[in-house]
Write an enzyme that holds these catalytic residues in place. Structure first.
Site, PDB file in Angstrom:
ATOM      1  N   ASP A  43      92.726  23.336  -6.218  1.00 61.72           N
ATOM      2  CA  ASP A  43      94.123  23.750  -6.186  1.00 61.72           C
ATOM      3  C   ASP A  43      94.681  23.282  -4.845  1.00 61.72           C
ATOM      4  O   ASP A  43      94.329  23.821  -3.799  1.00 61.72           O
ATOM      5  CB  ASP A  43      94.220  25.273  -6.322  1.00 61.72           C
ATOM      6  N   ASP A  77      99.518  20.256  -9.565  1.00 59.50           N
ATOM      7  CA  ASP A  77      98.820  20.068  -8.300  1.00 59.50           C
ATOM      8  C   ASP A  77      97.388  20.584  -8.335  1.00 59.50           C
ATOM      9  O   ASP A  77      96.831  20.961  -7.309  1.00 59.50           O
ATOM     10  CB  ASP A  77      99.583  20.736  -7.163  1.00 59.50           C
ATOM     11  N   LYS A 105      97.620  37.861  -6.034  1.00 55.87           N
ATOM     12  CA  LYS A 105      97.307  37.763  -4.611  1.00 55.87           C
ATOM     13  C   LYS A 105      96.903  39.104  -3.985  1.00 55.87           C
ATOM     14  O   LYS A 105      97.532  39.586  -3.025  1.00 55.87           O
ATOM     15  CB  LYS A 105      98.478  37.143  -3.849  1.00 55.87           C
TER      16      LYS A 105
END
Length: 360
Positions: free
Chosen positions: A218, A108, A159
């Site tokens: 992304d 993706d 993250k």
């Protein structure tokens, strides 16, 4: 020739409700399914065999992509249950049987990275894994790295908050891997490369980064999807003759094959219209993405919407910005759909839809 594994599973929860009926990698991006951007990159880089690691809606993906694409032999590795980012690579490698460096990447992402240059750097460094890195403004959604002067990844933080991020270089979802890394991945369970494998390699000095500039999208949610489409529309969408009697086109515009536009219709600016669509007399489509087989009725206005495949919009309909319409929806004449409304698959809309409504 190189071999590659493309991570093609996942439930695409942030692309719902469209992804309830369509695999994420078949979402059209600037004129072709998302997966074809990845396969084109691999083909241009000399890859001759790809294994697609699939689970959710795997049959739909297989039906479109098939066993061959531009000379690339394609196989499918099916996960019975989600295996994270490492597990699918371990499983797919049984089919790929790599004896030398291979590529693994997320399906993706859309990028113009120079994979051949990355391969040369990987060989020179004697890395076990080289991770492509891209600089972003806000790294908090990604795995973030700190490099040493030799290009080794010293830290890999998944993250982080903006304050905790060691840099703005993020994991771009493209890896060059030596087969020895496969021995580090446990079989039969969910494994995170980023949390379980990469920190070990970083401590050993065998995890390297490859920073690159240029194009990188992304596509994690519908906002990302919209951004990628319009950016690629401006620079990469196929150019077609749009001189049609009676239709007004305001560039940039992309029209798919066998799409028809009628007299007094207006298309654009910023309109991507898929294959076998019909834009009826007096209709207006602007700042919108239409998948395949969409019909926009006479004098209807579509502004700032994403409309998935096989949707029928009646006459004098008004669709306002931010609207998401899933596959196989029928909208009756004269309906007004308010801003940021979401309509789930297989619905028939016979009454006005208020702003931010979720029609299930």
């Amino acid at each position: 020739m190189m071999k590659a594994i493309v991570l093609s599973g996942g439930f695409a929860t942030r692309l719902r409700p469209i992804s309830y009926a369509l695999p994420k990698l078949l979402f059209p991006v600037a004129g072709k399914p998302m997966i074809y951007w990845t396969l084109d990159l691999l083909q241009e880089s000399g890859v001759d065999q790809v294994v697609l690691a699939v689970n959710y809606l795997a049959d739909s993906l297989r039906a479109v992509v098939g066993q061959k694409y531009k000379g690339i032999r394609i196989n499918y590795s099916l996960e019975d249950e989600p295996l994270g980012t490492g597990g699918p690579i371990k499983l797919a490698a049984r089919m790929l049987k790599p004896k030398e460096t291979f590529i693994a990447m997320n399906g993706d992402i859309i990028t113009d990275i120079d994979l051949n240059k990355m391969i040369r750097n990987h060989k020179r460094s004697k890395a076990v894994v080289t991770d492509a890195l891209h600089e972003v403004r806000d790294p908090s959604r990604f795995g973030v790295v700190k490099l040493d002067p030799a290009g080794r990844i010293q830290r890999f933080v998944e993250k982080p908050t903006l304050r905790e991020a060691p840099s703005r270089l993020v994991n771009a979802g493209i890896y060059l891997i030596e087969p020895t890394m496969l021995n580090m991945i446990p079989s039969g369970r969910k494994v995170s490369l980023e949390r379980e494998i990469f920190p070990i390699l970083a401590k050993r000095g065998r995890l390297f980064g490859f920073p690159f500039k240029g194009q990188w999208f992304d596509i994690g949610n519908l906002a990302d999807y919209r951004k990628a489409n319009f950016a690629l529309l401006r620079g990469h969408a196929p150019k077609r003759d749009l001189q049609r009697r009676g239709t007004r086109f305001k560039q940039p515009v992309f029209l798919g094959e066998q799409t028809k536009t009628e007299t007094a219709a207006t298309v654009g600016p910023n309109a991507l219209v898929g294959r076998n669509c019909v834009i009826r007399r007096g209709a207006h489509v602007v700042d919108s993405i239409l998948f395949d087989r969409v019909t926009i009725g006479e004098r209807s206005i579509v502004s700032g919407a994403i409309i998935a495949s096989s949707v029928l919009v009646g006459k004098n309909v008004r669709i306002e910005p931010g609207t998401i319409i899933s596959p196989n929806v029928k909208i009756s004449d004269g309906i007004r759909i308010g801003k940021d409304a979401i309509i789930h698959p297989y619905k028939e809309i016979t009454a006005n839809v208020r702003p931010r409504a979720n029609v299930m």
